[in-house]
Write a protein that holds these residues in place. Structure first.
Motif, short mmCIF file in Angstrom:
data_model
loop_
_atom_site.label_atom_id
_atom_site.label_comp_id
_atom_site.label_asym_id
_atom_site.label_seq_id
_atom_site.Cartn_x
_atom_site.Cartn_y
_atom_site.Cartn_z
N UNK A 116 0.83 -1.19 0.00
CA UNK A 116 0.00 0.00 0.00
C UNK A 116 0.87 1.24 0.00
N UNK A 117 0.22 2.34 -0.24
CA UNK A 117 0.92 3.63 -0.27
C UNK A 117 1.46 3.99 1.10
N UNK A 118 2.30 4.99 1.13
CA UNK A 118 2.89 5.47 2.36
C UNK A 118 1.82 5.91 3.37
N UNK A 119 2.13 5.74 4.66
CA UNK A 119 1.21 6.16 5.72
C UNK A 119 1.46 7.63 6.01
N UNK A 120 0.44 8.45 5.81
CA UNK A 120 0.57 9.88 6.06
C UNK A 120 -0.40 10.39 7.12
N UNK A 121 -1.45 9.64 7.41
CA UNK A 121 -2.39 10.04 8.44
C UNK A 121 -2.98 8.79 9.09
N UNK A 122 -3.71 8.96 10.17
CA UNK A 122 -4.24 7.83 10.94
C UNK A 122 -5.17 6.97 10.09
N UNK A 123 -5.94 7.57 9.23
CA UNK A 123 -6.84 6.81 8.37
C UNK A 123 -6.13 5.83 7.46
N UNK A 124 -4.85 6.06 7.17
CA UNK A 124 -4.07 5.16 6.32
C UNK A 124 -3.67 3.88 7.04
N UNK A 125 -3.91 3.78 8.36
CA UNK A 125 -3.55 2.59 9.12
C UNK A 125 -4.57 1.46 8.98
N UNK A 126 -5.74 1.75 8.41
CA UNK A 126 -6.79 0.74 8.27
C UNK A 126 -6.26 -0.42 7.43
N UNK A 127 -6.42 -1.64 7.97
CA UNK A 127 -6.00 -2.85 7.26
C UNK A 127 -4.53 -3.17 7.41
#
Length: 157
Positions: free
Chosen positions: A134-145
């Motif tokens: 997956x793409x880079x984590x930039x915010x908390x919502x990107x932690x899903x999954x």
């Protein structure tokens, strides 16, 4: 006009009365402000001087004072948990630090329960499948999954 003129005396008395009332109002406002912004002092009883609990409570009390927090802690040093409970029962302390295996009074309420050296293992259920990166984590919502690992480090106070 002489100094004994009634109109001049009346004007002088009115001016003094006005300044007196203004001074009284300023004093009342200052007193109310002082009482309203005065920090609440909580007495907290904590055990022996070489205890980590005491160091933690002293650090919290110092932080509250430095941050000008509306709550201040007054640390009461005792010999241990039994004496802490006696201080609570005698209303000599508002908060006490005790172990959970001591007999707490019926009306005591827990503020925080702290544990040392706790390990939590958390693993997702189900089969392992390979996923696309997956793409880079930039915010908390990107932690899903995603899987997250947290590693704690013991620190000394």
């Amino acid at each position: 006009m002489s100094d004994h003129d009634p109109r001049r005396r009346k004007r002088k008395n009115t001016l003094f009365s006005f300044f007196g009332i203004v001074l009284l109002l300023v004093s009342v406002v200052a007193g109310v402000t002082y009482v309203a912004t005065r920090p609440v002092m909580l007495r907290i009883a904590v055990g022996a001087s070489d205890n980590n609990d005491k160091k933690l409570i002293q650090a919290i009390a110092a932080r509250f004072a430095n941050d000008h927090n509306p709550v201040r802690l007054s640390v009461i040093e005792t010999s241990g948990g039994a004496e802490n409970l006696a201080f609570l029962a005698a209303s000599k302390a508002d908060i006490v630090v005790v172990r959970s295996d001591l007999d707490l009074p019926r009306d005591a309420q827990s503020l925080a329960i702290l544990r040392k050296n706790v390990v939590v293992l958390w693993a997702p259920a189900g089969l392992r499948r390979k996923r696309a990166v997956k793409a880079k984590i930039e915010e908390i919502g990107d932690l899903v999954g995603r899987r997250i690992g947290l590693v704690g480090v013991a620190t000394r106070i």
